[in-house]
Enzyme design. Structure first.
Site: not given
Ligand code: TTP
Ligand code: MG
Length: 379
Positions: A33, A128-129
């Site tokens: 992730d 992103d994951e």
């Molecule tokens: P996440 O993996 O939940 O968040 P992140 O990568 O920004 O932070 P981390 O993993 O370090 O906690 O989500 C990945 C991407 O998806 C995030 O950069 C932006 C998008 N996203 C949204 O657009 N809306 C949302 O509600 C969430 C949770 C994520």
């Molecule tokens: Mg993330």
């Protein structure tokens, strides 16, 4: 402790309703992730943003929401899905940026290419994951821990971005583990440590346990994995229906779901946060019609059509609901989307309650193996 002398984790301790014991701890699953994905890309691309609180999302003067924010902004309490105006109040010095979805998609593809050097058993969950099954891998590496470390290093080297990893023998544990040492960290949960790892997990960290269920569990005095384990499968089913057996299984580290590379979840959709709350359904349908036109355009451009139409609504108290309709045929037609959107809208409380966001999407595309890309809601 010598792994070879250990009794296989939980083997025999679980009898599922069909009477068979099942526990596969021979797999090597990695969950990767990216850290603060959209915000990290923006900070990498613009060195002046480094070390600063950056918020990617809607304008704080509008009624948009935060997509994500840099770790510097998180210290102020800013988080995903929060109203941008609230984020601004919490962190007035934050730098607000509009999302650049196409750019993030390109980065996501670059990262996926790195994964593909290790395995084709990749199941992306979002931009992103992803889960990777590296039990058998292209490098012939026996250690999943070393593979995960290598992948994090390669991502950093080639993209300048950081990711975190969870390594375990099933998807549930790998996913939860990837969150433990964020950012730029990893956590390995081998079979012989899984039970203790689950014991200490707060209920809110169990992936697949939603907020409502977490609340209900807490009311039952269940605050951690150890508490959850004390419940019998029958008790959990009594309280939570079908989901109860899922909770039972994850509490006991039982998750045989395979990493499924063909499961490419695609949807094309548009959503918009309205400038003002709306309670007039005719106006809602007009807005949805405009969004549906855009969805049709995209579907035509990428030559896709889907079978399921999804309406999304967010009420003024931020509660989101979706209503969907699966057709007997695939469609890309805005007219058809709107035909169903009207019926779907009737199944919500829109009108009786004020609405602040409207969205429409088409999902459930035919399973084409080639050239498939993941599409997300445009902001
Ligand atoms: P996440 O993996 O939940 O968040 P992140 O990568 O920004 O932070 P981390 O993993 O370090 O906690 O989500 C990945 C991407 O998806 C995030 O950069 C932006 C998008 N996203 C949204 O657009 N809306 C949302 O509600 C969430 C949770 C994520
Ligand atoms: Mg993330």
């Amino acid at each position: 402790m010598n792994k070879a002398n250990q009794a296989p984790f939980f083997k025999g301790s679980f009898v599922n309703p069909s009477g068979e014991t099942s526990m596969d701890n021979s797999r090597k699953i990695i969950h990767i992730d990216m850290d603060a994905f959209y915000a990290s890309i923006e900070q990498r691309d613009n060195p002046r943003l480094k070390g600063k609180p950056v918020v990617v999302g809607g304008d704080p003067c509008s009624r948009g929401v935060v997509c994500t924010c840099s770790y510097e902004a998180r210290k102020f309490g800013v988080h995903s899905a929060m109203a941008s105006s609230k984020a601004k109040k919490l962190c007035p010095q934050a730098i607000f940026l509009q999302p650049r979805m196409e750019h993030y998609q390109q980065q996501s593809m670059q990262i996926r290419e790195i994964f593909m050097e290790y395995t084709d058993m990749i199941e992306p969950l979002s931009l992103d994951e992803a889960y990777l099954d590296v039990t058998v891998n292209k490098k012939g590496m026996p250690s999943a821990t070393l593979i995960a470390r290598d992948i994090l290093y390669q991502i950093k080297l080639r993209t300048g971005l950081t990711a975190s990893a969870g390594v375990s023998f099933n998807k549930f544990l790998a996913k939860v583990a990837s969150d433990v040492n964020k950012p730029y960290g990893m956590k390995v949960v081998p079979p012989w440590e899984a039970s203790a790892f689950i014991d200490t997990l707060p209920i809110g960290k169990f992936h697949g346990v939603g907020k409502v269920t977490a609340h209900k569990l807490k009311n039952l005095g269940i605050n951690t994995g150890a508490d959850l384990k004390k419940m019998t499968i029958h008790e959990l089913i009594r309280h939570f229906g079908k989901n109860g057996s899922y909770y039972y299984e994850i509490a006991h580290a039982l998750d045989n779901r395979p990493v499924d590379p063909s499961r490419i979840r695609k949807s094309v959709g548009r959503e918009t946060t309205l400038a003002e709350d709306v309670n007039d359904r005719t106006l809602m349908l007009q807005i949805l019609a405009e969004l549906a036109e855009e969805v049709e355009e995209t579907l035509l451009r990428i030559q896709e059509q889907g079978r399921t139409i999804v309406l999304k609504i967010k009420y003024d108290d931020f509660q989101s609901v979706t209503r969907s309709r699966t057709l007997l045929h695939d469609t890309h037609s805005a007219k058809e989307m709107m035909h169903h959107a009207e019926t779907l809208l009737e199944k919500t409380e829109a009108g009786q309650r004020n609405v602040r966001l409207l969205g429409i999407s088409v999902t459930n595309f035919p399973n084409k193996e080639s050239g498939a890309i993941q599409l997300e809601f445009d902001f």
